[in-house]
Scaffold this active site. Structure first.
Site, PDB file in Angstrom:
ATOM      1  NE  ARG A   1     -13.676  -4.065 -44.731  1.00 19.05           N
ATOM      2  CZ  ARG A   1     -13.145  -3.955 -45.942  1.00 19.05           C
ATOM      3  NH1 ARG A   1     -11.994  -3.324 -46.124  1.00 19.05           N
ATOM      4  NH2 ARG A   1     -13.730  -4.498 -46.991  1.00 19.05           N
TER       5      ARG A   1
ATOM      6  CB  THR B   1      -4.975  -2.839 -49.989  1.00 19.70           C
ATOM      7  OG1 THR B   1      -6.325  -2.741 -50.426  1.00 19.70           O
ATOM      8  CG2 THR B   1      -4.952  -3.322 -48.573  1.00 19.70           C
TER       9      THR B   1
ATOM     10  CG  ASN C   1     -12.190  -0.711 -52.133  1.00 19.58           C
ATOM     11  OD1 ASN C   1     -11.588  -1.763 -52.270  1.00 19.58           O
ATOM     12  ND2 ASN C   1     -13.333  -0.478 -52.709  1.00 19.58           N
TER      13      ASN C   1
ATOM     14  CD  GLU D   1     -12.262  -0.666 -47.866  1.00 23.96           C
ATOM     15  OE1 GLU D   1     -11.966  -1.554 -48.672  1.00 23.96           O
ATOM     16  OE2 GLU D   1     -11.427   0.161 -47.461  1.00 23.96           O
TER      17      GLU D   1
ATOM     18  CG  ASP E   1     -14.425  -4.192 -50.510  1.00 22.03           C
ATOM     19  OD1 ASP E   1     -14.354  -4.383 -51.727  1.00 22.03           O
ATOM     20  OD2 ASP E   1     -13.418  -4.064 -49.794  1.00 22.03           O
TER      21      ASP E   1
ATOM     22  CB  SER F   1     -12.013  -7.070 -45.769  1.00 21.67           C
ATOM     23  OG  SER F   1     -10.670  -6.949 -46.163  1.00 21.67           O
TER      24      SER F   1
ATOM     25  N   GLY G   1      -6.709  -6.641 -53.342  1.00 18.79           N
ATOM     26  CA  GLY G   1      -8.143  -6.906 -53.457  1.00 18.79           C
ATOM     27  C   GLY G   1      -8.436  -8.384 -53.272  1.00 18.79           C
TER      28      GLY G   1
HETATM   29  N1  GLY Z   1     -10.857  -3.317 -50.088  1.00 22.47           N
HETATM   30  C1  GLY Z   1     -10.199  -4.537 -50.276  1.00 22.47           C
HETATM   31  C2  GLY Z   1     -10.443  -5.513 -49.191  1.00 22.47           C
HETATM   32  O1  GLY Z   1     -10.812  -5.116 -48.110  1.00 22.47           O
HETATM   33  O2  GLY Z   1     -10.290  -6.690 -49.393  1.00 22.47           O
END
Ligand code: GLY
Length: 558
Positions: free
Chosen positions: A93, A368, A388, A407, A410, A439, A460
């Site tokens: 991540r 994604t 993202n 990202e 998020d 995430s 998402g």
């Molecule tokens: N960017 C979407 C997730 O990580 O859930």
């Protein structure tokens, strides 16, 4: 960088269907793009294992689905190695830059500045995808990193024909892409228009960056020429990256979260993703009901009520465990779930504002990507990868071909604020230097005495509810084709609404759900792109399926 292609229509039409194959062959791969699946089989044919295939598929997706994932983003790879019964989650991540702070998207009046965490260089967190691929290849693969990246480099150099899905996502971001000449030069025509369907997209700079990684490993991206170009380009465009950020970036090997739903072992992503915990908490709540004996509407109502409560806990408790303590054991405790279950009425929906304060507004993307791989021995990889939002931040660092993630959105820019998925956040997921943003990605294994499922999807905040519905379908005895193509519905606590694909509910269902107090909203487009594999451990047969909503390819081959 485009050329027109004419004779590729058959290719895309023929792979846009849901694909299911079952036989006694050796490896199954389901991914969101035929060229990514082919890349996986290419390295298998060279003697690679499922982990080599996972590197090849990840890199290929970075080239052929630039709207969904890429070198400028992050990923979670969930691995199982059969010989020593070893499970691990490689957490690739992204991390907030070291110069990030809680107020970076807030104006002087204390308001969140719209789009600043979504569009452009300041939205980009430090990528984990290159480090994750290198680690996966070097620690678990049999082939060299260069062999595993070769198909992706070829695709980037020679190009591929863009399909309808690509164009659909490009159209959603074209206005932002136009603002960045380095991005427009790659994805738009010379006069900054959306290219024609089946045009050939070549990404020569991206091929060179992949070559750097192939030759130098991690240093090919995080040090030297590519790192310099990334830092210079991002800072000239208003970003805040430094070499110290790239030096500090490390993937983490984490213990997956594990639950048990009616005899099914559920293995999924731990924080920094909320996916596994929310999935298991929801399943634990539902385990108190005999779903198959209930009326269809009661079953759907209870599933929604369980989602509501687990997503509520997501917003309260979840974030990066390197920074905060998460009550993991409590959240996946069966007695805790029983307590939540006792607040569920069969005859009435609980308004979400009785769980927590009201948050309005909601937007949803379908970004994604996910792939699933398994071999007959039971070795397997479920991987969900992201930049993202569609086309990430829409910013390519000049000379790198690397499309940067957004990202940072998020994170919760402000406690109580909502992100692009309408998710409400708390302090647990607030911005801090070097922190991973929460995430929803949920690469998952489901296992019984004789079956193993490998699955996941983009989408998402809806990812978790999609994997939940697929898990319940697996529990009901259905196979991969059914899991990936199920009509979907989703509730995430806030906004207090069930979003649904129109096939999910009949007119009678809608009336009955409204009578129970639910608010309902049909989604305009189908959502998700689930990729799944099933291994029958007794017969050693593999089955794979690719969501018919996408243009993926699921195959089983020697
Ligand atoms: N960017 C979407 C997730 O990580 O859930």
């Amino acid at each position: 960088m485009f050329k027109t292609a004419r004779l590729v229509i058959f290719f895309f039409v023929s792979t846009s269907l849901s694909c299911v194959f079952a036989d006694q062959n050796k490896v199954a791969i389901a991914s969101a793009h035929p060229l990514a699946t082919a890349a996986g089989f290419e390295v298998i044919a060279k003697g690679g294992n499922v982990y080599d295939a996972a590197v090849a598929v990840s890199a290929a997706l970075a080239v052929v689905e630039p709207y969904g994932s890429g070198l400028g983003g992050g990923a979670y790879w969930l691995l199982h190695r059969e010989k020593d019964n070893f499970d691990v989650l490689i957490d690739g991540r992204e991390k907030a830059p070291l110069a990030a702070n809680m107020d970076m998207y807030i104006n002087k009046s204390g308001q969140v500045i719209p789009k600043l965490s979504l569009d452009g260089a300041l939205a980009a967190a430090i990528p984990g995808m290159p480090a994750g691929m290198v680690h996966l290849s070097e620690k678990y693969g049999r082939l060299s990193l260069a062999e595993n990246l070769a198909p992706a480099i070829r695709y980037a150099n020679t190009g591929f024909a863009i399909g309808e899905r690509y164009l659909r996502y490009l159209k959603t971001r074209v206005d932002v892409i136009k603002q960045f000449p380095s991005t427009a030069a790659i994805y738009l025509t010379p006069d900054k228009q959306v290219p024609a369907l089946y045009s050939i997209l070549r990404q020569v700079d991206l091929a060179k960056t992949l070559m750097h990684i192939a030759q130098q490993g991690r240093a090919g991206f995080y040090e030297g020429e590519i790192a310099d170009k990334l830092i210079t380009g991002i800072n000239q465009a208003g970003g805040i990256w430094t070499q110290a950020d790239l030096d500090a970036y490390q993937i983490v090997e984490r213990k997956p979260v594990v639950g048990n739903y009616n005899g099914i072992k559920v293995t999924s992503a731990p924080p920094s993703s909320s996916g596994g915990l929310v999935l298991i908490e929801t399943l634990n709540i539902l385990q108190g009901y005999d779903l198959k004996t209930l009326s269809d509407i009661t079953r759907k109502h209870l599933i929604v009520e369980a989602m509501r409560r687990a997503y509520h806990d997501r917003s309260l408790y979840l974030g990066d465990t390197d920074f905060i303590d998460i009550p993991v054991e409590r959240l996946i405790n069966k007695d805790y779930a029983a307590g939540l279950r006792s607040s569920i009425r069969v005859d009435k929906a609980l308004p979400s504002n009785l769980l927590s304060g009201q948050i309005e507004n909601h937007k949803e993307g379908n970004n994604t990507t996910h792939f699933s791989i398994a071999d007959q021995e039971g070795n397997r990889v479920a991987a969900t990868l992201s930049i993202n939002y569609q086309f990430g931040s829409a910013f390519v660092a000049p000379g790198t071909g690397v499309l940067l993630n957004d990202e940072m959105d998020d994170f919760d820019s402000q406690p109580g604020a909502i992100n692009v998925y309408g998710l409400v956040g708390g302090v647990a997921n607030s911005i801090a230097p070097g922190k991973r943003m929460l995430s929803s990605m949920s690469p998952t294994f489901l296992e019984t005495d004789n079956k193993v499922a490998v699955l996941g999807t983009p989408g998402g905040s809806r990812i978790i509810s999609m994997v939940l519905l697929a898990t319940l379908d697996f529990a009901a005895g259905k196979g991969p084709e059914s899991w990936v193509n199920l009509p979907r519905y989703h509730h995430q606590f806030m906004p207090d609404v069930i979003e649904y694909e129109t096939a999910a509910f009949s007119a009678t269902d809608l009336k009955e759900l409204e009578a129970l107090g639910h608010h309902l909203k049909a989604v305009q487009l189908p959502y998700g792109d689930m990729q799944a594999v099933l291994l029958n451990k007794t017969t050693k047969s593999l089955t794979a399926a690719s969501d018919k909503r996408g243009e993926g390819s699921a195959q089983v081959k020697p």
